[in-house]
Write a protein that holds these residues in place. Structure first.
Motif, PDB file in Angstrom:
ATOM      1  N   GLN A 263     -14.821  51.877   0.792  1.00 30.78           N
ATOM      2  CA  GLN A 263     -15.607  51.365  -0.349  1.00 30.78           C
ATOM      3  C   GLN A 263     -14.638  50.719  -1.281  1.00 30.78           C
ATOM      4  O   GLN A 263     -13.419  51.449  -1.517  1.00 30.78           O
ATOM      5  CB  GLN A 263     -16.446  52.539  -1.213  1.00 30.78           C
ATOM      6  CG  GLN A 263     -17.541  53.277  -0.001  1.00 30.78           C
ATOM      7  CD  GLN A 263     -18.372  54.011  -0.967  1.00 30.78           C
ATOM      8  OE1 GLN A 263     -17.670  54.916  -1.651  1.00 30.78           O
ATOM      9  NE2 GLN A 263     -19.590  54.335  -0.601  1.00 30.78           N
ATOM     10  N   ASP A 264     -15.170  49.640  -1.725  1.00 27.78           N
ATOM     11  CA  ASP A 264     -14.169  49.042  -2.543  1.00 27.78           C
ATOM     12  C   ASP A 264     -14.572  49.202  -4.156  1.00 27.78           C
ATOM     13  O   ASP A 264     -15.260  50.003  -4.138  1.00 27.78           O
ATOM     14  CB  ASP A 264     -14.517  47.371  -2.440  1.00 27.78           C
ATOM     15  CG  ASP A 264     -15.754  46.852  -2.777  1.00 27.78           C
ATOM     16  OD1 ASP A 264     -15.612  46.318  -3.647  1.00 27.78           O
ATOM     17  OD2 ASP A 264     -16.687  47.260  -2.105  1.00 27.78           O
ATOM     18  N   LYS A 265     -13.906  48.723  -4.743  1.00 26.79           N
ATOM     19  CA  LYS A 265     -14.100  49.027  -6.186  1.00 26.79           C
ATOM     20  C   LYS A 265     -15.498  48.565  -7.046  1.00 26.79           C
ATOM     21  O   LYS A 265     -16.036  49.403  -7.656  1.00 26.79           O
ATOM     22  CB  LYS A 265     -13.068  48.327  -7.239  1.00 26.79           C
ATOM     23  CG  LYS A 265     -13.121  46.933  -7.187  1.00 26.79           C
ATOM     24  CD  LYS A 265     -11.790  46.509  -7.797  1.00 26.79           C
ATOM     25  CE  LYS A 265     -11.609  44.753  -7.662  1.00 26.79           C
ATOM     26  NZ  LYS A 265     -10.320  44.456  -8.211  1.00 26.79           N
ATOM     27  N   PHE A 266     -16.023  47.417  -6.361  1.00 26.97           N
ATOM     28  CA  PHE A 266     -17.340  47.183  -6.788  1.00 26.97           C
ATOM     29  C   PHE A 266     -18.580  48.074  -6.190  1.00 26.97           C
ATOM     30  O   PHE A 266     -19.459  48.548  -7.043  1.00 26.97           O
ATOM     31  CB  PHE A 266     -17.855  45.614  -6.268  1.00 26.97           C
ATOM     32  CG  PHE A 266     -16.867  44.785  -7.157  1.00 26.97           C
ATOM     33  CD1 PHE A 266     -16.987  44.378  -8.432  1.00 26.97           C
ATOM     34  CD2 PHE A 266     -15.908  44.177  -6.351  1.00 26.97           C
ATOM     35  CE1 PHE A 266     -16.308  43.454  -9.150  1.00 26.97           C
ATOM     36  CE2 PHE A 266     -15.016  42.991  -6.913  1.00 26.97           C
ATOM     37  CZ  PHE A 266     -15.584  42.942  -8.359  1.00 26.97           C
ATOM     38  N   SER A 267     -18.294  48.530  -4.970  1.00 28.12           N
ATOM     39  CA  SER A 267     -19.466  49.518  -4.475  1.00 28.12           C
ATOM     40  C   SER A 267     -19.224  50.861  -5.256  1.00 28.12           C
ATOM     41  O   SER A 267     -20.268  51.460  -5.407  1.00 28.12           O
ATOM     42  CB  SER A 267     -19.052  49.782  -2.985  1.00 28.12           C
ATOM     43  OG  SER A 267     -17.742  50.238  -2.577  1.00 28.12           O
ATOM     44  N   LEU A 268     -17.876  51.363  -5.556  1.00 28.13           N
ATOM     45  CA  LEU A 268     -17.828  52.382  -6.001  1.00 28.13           C
ATOM     46  C   LEU A 268     -18.351  52.504  -7.616  1.00 28.13           C
ATOM     47  O   LEU A 268     -19.010  53.218  -7.981  1.00 28.13           O
ATOM     48  CB  LEU A 268     -16.224  52.928  -6.141  1.00 28.13           C
ATOM     49  CG  LEU A 268     -15.794  53.282  -5.029  1.00 28.13           C
ATOM     50  CD1 LEU A 268     -13.974  53.344  -4.909  1.00 28.13           C
ATOM     51  CD2 LEU A 268     -15.987  54.432  -4.499  1.00 28.13           C
ATOM     52  N   LEU A 269     -18.135  51.314  -8.281  1.00 25.35           N
ATOM     53  CA  LEU A 269     -18.702  51.244  -9.593  1.00 25.35           C
ATOM     54  C   LEU A 269     -20.134  51.266  -9.801  1.00 25.35           C
ATOM     55  O   LEU A 269     -20.993  51.630 -10.632  1.00 25.35           O
ATOM     56  CB  LEU A 269     -18.063  49.821 -10.490  1.00 25.35           C
ATOM     57  CG  LEU A 269     -16.659  50.140 -10.765  1.00 25.35           C
ATOM     58  CD1 LEU A 269     -15.952  48.633 -11.029  1.00 25.35           C
ATOM     59  CD2 LEU A 269     -16.413  50.976 -12.015  1.00 25.35           C
ATOM     60  N   LEU A 270     -20.754  50.526  -8.618  1.00 28.61           N
ATOM     61  CA  LEU A 270     -22.292  50.464  -8.777  1.00 28.61           C
ATOM     62  C   LEU A 270     -22.947  51.663  -8.213  1.00 28.61           C
ATOM     63  O   LEU A 270     -23.843  51.897  -8.771  1.00 28.61           O
ATOM     64  CB  LEU A 270     -22.775  49.366  -7.470  1.00 28.61           C
ATOM     65  CG  LEU A 270     -22.500  47.951  -7.904  1.00 28.61           C
ATOM     66  CD1 LEU A 270     -22.724  46.983  -6.704  1.00 28.61           C
ATOM     67  CD2 LEU A 270     -23.646  47.528  -8.820  1.00 28.61           C
TER      68      LEU A 270
ATOM     69  N   ILE B 186     -11.626  37.504  -4.359  1.00 27.47           N
ATOM     70  CA  ILE B 186     -12.717  37.595  -3.545  1.00 27.47           C
ATOM     71  C   ILE B 186     -13.563  38.814  -3.687  1.00 27.47           C
ATOM     72  O   ILE B 186     -13.080  39.955  -4.187  1.00 27.47           O
ATOM     73  CB  ILE B 186     -12.175  37.717  -2.148  1.00 27.47           C
ATOM     74  CG1 ILE B 186     -11.348  36.399  -1.828  1.00 27.47           C
ATOM     75  CG2 ILE B 186     -13.018  37.893  -1.061  1.00 27.47           C
ATOM     76  CD1 ILE B 186     -10.585  36.717  -0.444  1.00 27.47           C
ATOM     77  N   THR B 187     -14.920  38.657  -3.758  1.00 26.45           N
ATOM     78  CA  THR B 187     -15.882  39.793  -3.781  1.00 26.45           C
ATOM     79  C   THR B 187     -16.673  40.065  -2.492  1.00 26.45           C
ATOM     80  O   THR B 187     -16.883  39.166  -1.759  1.00 26.45           O
ATOM     81  CB  THR B 187     -16.834  39.283  -5.129  1.00 26.45           C
ATOM     82  OG1 THR B 187     -17.651  38.249  -4.753  1.00 26.45           O
ATOM     83  CG2 THR B 187     -16.014  39.300  -6.326  1.00 26.45           C
TER      84      THR B 187
ATOM     85  N   SER C 241     -23.580  50.174  -0.485  1.00 28.12           N
ATOM     86  CA  SER C 241     -21.973  50.350  -0.358  1.00 28.12           C
ATOM     87  C   SER C 241     -21.463  50.712   1.107  1.00 28.12           C
ATOM     88  O   SER C 241     -20.185  50.513   1.457  1.00 28.12           O
ATOM     89  CB  SER C 241     -21.558  51.671  -1.411  1.00 28.12           C
ATOM     90  OG  SER C 241     -22.022  52.790  -0.674  1.00 28.12           O
ATOM     91  N   LEU C 242     -22.497  51.150   1.859  1.00 29.84           N
ATOM     92  CA  LEU C 242     -22.060  51.693   3.268  1.00 29.84           C
ATOM     93  C   LEU C 242     -22.380  50.413   4.110  1.00 29.84           C
ATOM     94  O   LEU C 242     -22.326  50.461   5.537  1.00 29.84           O
ATOM     95  CB  LEU C 242     -22.770  52.607   3.797  1.00 29.84           C
ATOM     96  CG  LEU C 242     -22.373  54.301   2.951  1.00 29.84           C
ATOM     97  CD1 LEU C 242     -23.338  55.298   3.379  1.00 29.84           C
ATOM     98  CD2 LEU C 242     -20.850  54.709   3.261  1.00 29.84           C
TER      99      LEU C 242
END
Length: 205
Positions: free
Chosen positions: A6-13, A68-69, A131-132
């Motif tokens: 999981q990247d930072k965006f998926s973790l934050l969401l 990159i996102t 996120s997965l």
């Protein structure tokens, strides 16, 4: 798309979705009885809303710095904003109850709250699936969110009908109409989350 790690965006969401889930649980289970408990209810919802604002601010900051996102920036931002709208609505409702000095719900508020609680659970599930990178599994839950929103449409119409037909106090008509309207808006915000998720599925599946 989101990688297995999981990247930072998926973790934050996911953090935002968890905060919504926790807020909705408190929103439904906490019982207001008097001025003191109403104040506690309103203050706690404000704490949840403030935490949500901080998470949104962090995502926006990360979007501004990321080269990159995992999915399009605009899609991340729209999803984030729609999630934040759900939280803002619950805080607005508690604040309006505090302003009006309403110490108890009615059957329609309880019905609205139950549907919103169910939406929050589905939102939590969809964000975890996102996120997965399990995009195909999201659709069924997005549909459930929309079904709960449709239920809220029905509750809204019934609540207004009984209010205008049975309530003789014009002040209470104004107050409860506003409360029902806010609850309907929360459900609409949940549907916006579902719509944004479907856009992401369409672009990335």
């Amino acid at each position: 798309m989101f990688k297995k790690k999981q990247d930072k965006f998926s973790l934050l969401l996911t953090d935002i979705a968890k905060n919504i889930d926790n807020t909705a649980d408190y929103f439904v289970t906490y019982k207001v009885k008097d001025e003191s408990t109403l104040s506690e209810f309103s203050n706690k919802l404000k704490e949840y809303e403030t935490k949500g604002d901080q998470l949104v601010h962090t995502i926006i900051k990360e979007l501004n710095h990321a080269f990159i996102t995992p999915i399009e920036r605009e899609d991340i931002l729209q999803l984030t904003n729609s999630l934040d709208d759900v939280l803002d609505g619950m805080e607005e409702f508690s604040g309006m109850m505090d302003t009006y000095g309403i110490y108890s719900s009615d059957s329609y508020i309880d019905q609205f709250s139950g549907e919103i609680r169910s939406c929050a659970k589905e939102i939590m599930t969809t964000i975890e699936l996102l996120s997965l990178n399990k995009l195909k599994d999201i659709q069924a839950h997005a549909i459930k969110i929309k079904e709960h929103e449709q239920n809220c449409d029905t509750i809204f119409r019934k609540s207004l009908k009984q209010l205008f037909q049975n309530e003789k106090d014009p002040i209470k008509v104004i107050q409860y109409k506003e409360l029902y309207y806010i609850l309907e808006e929360i459900a609409d915000s949940c549907q916006s989350v579902a719509n944004n998720l479907e856009t992401i599925i369409m672009k990335n599946a």
